[in-house]
Scaffold this active site. Structure first.
Site, PDB file in Angstrom:
ATOM      1  CG  ASP A  11      -1.744  -1.237   1.334  1.00  0.00           C
ATOM      2  OD1 ASP A  11      -1.746  -1.906   2.379  1.00  0.00           O
ATOM      3  OD2 ASP A  11      -2.392  -1.556   0.329  1.00  0.00           O
ATOM      4  CG  ASP A 130     -11.846  -1.879  -0.402  1.00  0.00           C
ATOM      5  OD1 ASP A 130     -11.381  -0.743  -0.572  1.00  0.00           O
ATOM      6  OD2 ASP A 130     -11.254  -2.919  -0.749  1.00  0.00           O
TER       7      ASP A 130
HETATM    8  P1  0VR Z   1      -3.357  -6.649   5.955  1.00  0.00           P
HETATM    9  O1  0VR Z   1      -4.536  -6.938   6.830  1.00  0.00           O
HETATM   10  O2  0VR Z   1      -2.309  -5.801   6.652  1.00  0.00           O
HETATM   11  O3  0VR Z   1      -2.774  -7.887   5.328  1.00  0.00           O
HETATM   12  O4  0VR Z   1      -3.903  -5.664   4.768  1.00  0.00           O
HETATM   13  C1  0VR Z   1      -4.332  -6.211   3.563  1.00  0.00           C
HETATM   14  C2  0VR Z   1      -5.162  -5.165   2.812  1.00  0.00           C
HETATM   15  O5  0VR Z   1      -6.330  -4.815   3.524  1.00  0.00           O
HETATM   16  C3  0VR Z   1      -4.357  -3.859   2.610  1.00  0.00           C
HETATM   17  O6  0VR Z   1      -3.183  -4.185   1.954  1.00  0.00           O
HETATM   18  C4  0VR Z   1      -5.060  -2.833   1.701  1.00  0.00           C
HETATM   19  O7  0VR Z   1      -6.001  -3.415   0.844  1.00  0.00           O
HETATM   20  C5  0VR Z   1      -5.690  -1.788   2.546  1.00  0.00           C
HETATM   21  N1  0VR Z   1      -6.257  -0.764   1.728  1.00  0.00           N
HETATM   22  C6  0VR Z   1      -6.942   1.548   1.463  1.00  0.00           C
HETATM   23  C7  0VR Z   1      -6.169   0.570   2.119  1.00  0.00           C
HETATM   24  C8  0VR Z   1      -5.319   0.933   3.169  1.00  0.00           C
HETATM   25  C9  0VR Z   1      -5.265   2.263   3.551  1.00  0.00           C
HETATM   26  C10 0VR Z   1      -6.048   3.236   2.920  1.00  0.00           C
HETATM   27  C11 0VR Z   1      -6.886   2.874   1.873  1.00  0.00           C
HETATM   28  C12 0VR Z   1      -7.813   1.195   0.310  1.00  0.00           C
HETATM   29  O8  0VR Z   1      -8.513   2.120  -0.214  1.00  0.00           O
HETATM   30  O9  0VR Z   1      -7.844   0.016  -0.124  1.00  0.00           O
END
Ligand code: 0VR
Length: 265
Positions: A11, A130
């Site tokens: 990210d 999401d």
């Molecule tokens: P872990 O739970 O650390 O493995 O995260 C996996 C996944 O949720 C993240 O890499 C990513 O999809 C989070 N997405 C967003 C975001 C993070 C911060 C801000 C925005 C987004 O819009 O997807």
């Protein structure tokens, strides 16, 4: 059986890898090019580069960074962040992306998926979904956009069925509730989705241990697991994860020292 995939996720915000919890309290987690090289060497099957700042700033993921990461990889690169036009998909492909992830723009204009698939082919078009748990939603999960901040009123099952009908190549489904917690994937979510569509599903959000990865494959029935925190903070090496999965009967791609690959259980 097709090998299951392990996909680290970078990210990125302002040129640095960031990691938060439930998409907030982002903290620095390193340099994207360095981390990409480490994961490639370690045996990752694909890599996701997600420009989490792009959507909010109404711009496309930074192409120079995509190029610098792509030229160091021997595995497919998937890029997401602010993709809203067919030209964006093509620009990212020209910069080295094998697959492009479309999130908020698909909810705003679902026909964009049909146009992107028609112009660039199904294999290149991943749709990022999401979700957050919502007892009001028929399936129990609501689709969110705008970095997880804006509710859409769409139920996850209705949405993934529509995406399958529109020709999407793969689904990248992130549980916002689980994101960054390292408490495990929301396997009930993945089982609900994989029972409803035949598209490949990538689990995302919550990975913390190798057992979590196994559970997503065995219980969630997913085709691939995405993880960020678990790998960025060095809790588990990809090679250890693959050895563990093989011991538990999950077919994974084995990377030999000369870089060739084969699938072994
Ligand atoms: P872990 O739970 O650390 O493995 O995260 C996996 C996944 O949720 C993240 O890499 C990513 O999809 C989070 N997405 C967003 C975001 C993070 C911060 C801000 C925005 C987004 O819009 O997807």
């Amino acid at each position: 059986m097709k090998p299951k995939r392990i996909i680290p996720c970078l990210d990125v915000k302002d040129g640095r890898v960031v990691k938060g919890i439930q998409f907030v309290r982002l903290r620095d987690a390193g340099d994207p090019v360095e981390l990409a090289e480490v994961y490639n060497r370690e045996g990752a099957d694909e890599l996701v580069l997600l420009d989490v700042g792009a959507t909010g700033e109404g711009r496309l993921a930074r192409l120079d960074l995509v190029r610098r990461v792509a030229e160091r990889l021997t595995i497919p690169l998937m890029v997401g962040g602010g993709v809203s036009r067919v030209e964006d998909v093509k620009a990212l492909q020209d910069a080295g992306a094998a697959k492009v992830s479309i999130g908020s723009a698909a909810v705003r204009d679902p026909a964009f998926i049909d146009r992107a698939v028609g112009a660039c082919g199904r294999a290149a078009i991943i749709v990022a979904v999401d979700v957050r748990r919502d007892s009001e939603a028929p399936s129990g999960w609501e689709v969110m956009v705008g970095g997880g901040r804006q509710p859409t009123g769409r139920d996850v099952l209705a949405w993934v069925r529509e995406l399958e009908a529109r020709g999407a190549g793969e689904l990248l489904i992130t549980s916002i509730d689980a994101d960054g917690t390292q408490d495990g994937y929301d396997n009930e979510l993945y089982r609900t989705v994989t029972d409803a569509v035949t598209l490949p599903v990538i689990a995302s959000g919550g990975a913390g241990t190798v057992a979590h990865l196994k559970d997503a494959f065995i219980e969630g029935k997913v085709d691939a697991v995405l993880a960020a925190s678990m790998f960025h903070y060095g809790k588990v090496r990809i090679s250890e994860a693959k050895a563990y999965l093989r011991r538990h009967g999950v077919p994974v791609r084995e990377v030999t020292v000369d870089g060739s690959s084969r699938t072994e259980i």
